[in-house]
Design an enzyme around this catalytic site. Structure first.
Site, PDB file in Angstrom:
ATOM      1  N   CYS A 148       0.799  -1.225   0.000  1.00  7.62           N
ATOM      2  CA  CYS A 148       0.000   0.000   0.000  1.00  7.62           C
ATOM      3  C   CYS A 148       0.831   1.274   0.000  1.00  7.62           C
ATOM      4  CB  CYS A 148      -0.955  -0.011   1.189  1.00  7.62           C
ATOM      5  SG  CYS A 148      -2.105  -1.407   1.191  1.00  7.62           S
ATOM      6  N   HIS A 203      -3.328   7.203   1.459  1.00  8.83           N
ATOM      7  CA  HIS A 203      -3.740   5.876   1.014  1.00  8.83           C
ATOM      8  C   HIS A 203      -5.139   5.593   1.544  1.00  8.83           C
ATOM      9  CE1 HIS A 203      -4.147   1.646   0.495  1.00  8.83           C
ATOM     10  NE2 HIS A 203      -3.911   1.363   1.762  1.00  8.83           N
ATOM     11  N   ASN A 230      -9.989  -0.566  -0.668  1.00  8.83           N
ATOM     12  CA  ASN A 230      -8.540  -0.416  -0.571  1.00  8.83           C
ATOM     13  C   ASN A 230      -7.911  -1.037  -1.818  1.00  8.83           C
ATOM     14  OD1 ASN A 230      -5.799  -0.723  -0.030  1.00  8.83           O
ATOM     15  ND2 ASN A 230      -6.087  -1.361   2.092  1.00  8.83           N
TER      16      ASN A 230
END
Length: 331
Positions: free
Chosen positions: A111, A256, A286
């Protein structure tokens, strides 16, 4: 010499998987998911691949920048889910775009991937080695999700985002990045164990025919949450201090897109208005390395980003790894 973003792009799959559909095969509900994560729906790659989405996002970024593919010096692809172990995704993107002069390699920081790839591109540009770099974050996370684990399958989605950086005279902003391998078990995916278009949703051919054990992504949700709400404000303060800035100097904080509660907690700890922390995780979930560039592209295309505005990008996730970078919007 610094790298200025001069074009952005994004590509997400056509297939939409909402919370109500997930509730048909795991013990959950739309209300439960939204309250804990903020996610409402996500995209699932079927005919799309990590490379095909990345190439489309890159094509859009080049078009906006007015740059021909052969002008690209380097392609950096941030991904934890390449279509192949080799060749790397960046080489596949090069072939699709016909960026024949670009050197290519992948970067896997999960990520934090796009943020780390952006920092890498800046280092190459600052050194004078390259002038025009395409940075892409692209993921097909549906292929590595355990769709029987309600704690993780509700979180993730597929997609890609891209940005073109071009050398320009200007300030070299000091970045910050960190990793802590001891925290690795908190967010883990064992070696390649899933393949095939369409992910491994229950009932799909790839799920039934692979003959492989379904472990997929495992996560200690509490540990990851505590890590993020502690380290992300710290690294943002670090990068602001290093550049002689305060939170009040920043127009947008592009984080993020992991969890609404994480973003809200970071804003609170920085004592900063949540309106300066845009979110689109409700639509995409996500998307790991793709989340920052997808959000950046949406804001760019909506006209929310103005030339000269200062942004902070912050990534965090598996590794554990985290970092931040200041940039001045140049389009």
């Amino acid at each position: 010499m610094t790298g200025v973003i001069c074009g952005t792009g994004a590509c997400v799959p056509d297939r939409i998987l909402d919370n109500n559909e997930i509730a048909q095969f795991v013990d959950t509900s739309d209300q439960w998911i939204q309250e804990r994560t903020g996610v409402i729906r996500r995209r699932i790659a079927q005919t799309e691949t990590t490379a095909s989405m990345a190439a489309e996002a890159g094509r859009q970024a080049l078009e906006e920048a007015g740059i021909r593919p052969e002008e690209i010096d380097m392609i950096l692809a941030a991904t934890a889910t390449p279509d192949h172990i080799f060749p790397c995704a960046a080489c596949e993107i090069q072939e699709r775009l016909q960026a024949v002069n670009a050197v290519c390699f992948d970067l896997n920081a999960a990520c934090s991937g796009f943020l780390f790839a952006y920092q890498t591109a800046q280092a190459y540009i600052t050194s004078g080695m390259y002038r025009t770099i395409l940075v892409v974050g692209s993921e097909s996370l549906s292929r590595i999700v355990n769709w029987e684990d309600r704690g993780t399958c509700i979180l993730f989605g597929d997609g890609s985002g891209a940005a073109v950086l071009r050398a320009k005279e200007g300030r070299n902003w000091i970045p910050a990045a960190h990793s802590d391998g001891k925290g690795g078990p908190a967010l883990l995916c064992p070696g390649p164990n899933v393949s095939g278009n369409g992910g491994n949703l229950p009932g799909s051919d790839s799920a039934e025919d692979s003959g492989l054990e379904r472990t997929g992504i495992t996560m200690d949700g509490k540990a990851v949450f505590q890590f993020a709400v502690r380290k992300v404000p710290e690294v943002i303060r670090e990068v602001l201090d290093a550049n002689g800035l305060s939170a009040d100097d920043i127009d947008w904080f592009i984080l993020h897109q992991a969890n609404r509660r994480i973003v809200e907690s970071v804003a609170k700890r920085l004592k900063t208005d949540i309106e300066r922390f845009p979110m689109n995780l409700q639509e995409y979930g996500n998307t790991s390395s793709a989340s920052i560039p997808i959000l950046l592209n949406e804001m760019n295309r909506k006209g929310l980003l103005k030339k000269g505005q200062k942004l902070v990008m912050a990534g965090f996730g598996a590794g554990l790894s985290w970092g931040a970078a200041v940039l001045e919007w140049g389009i």
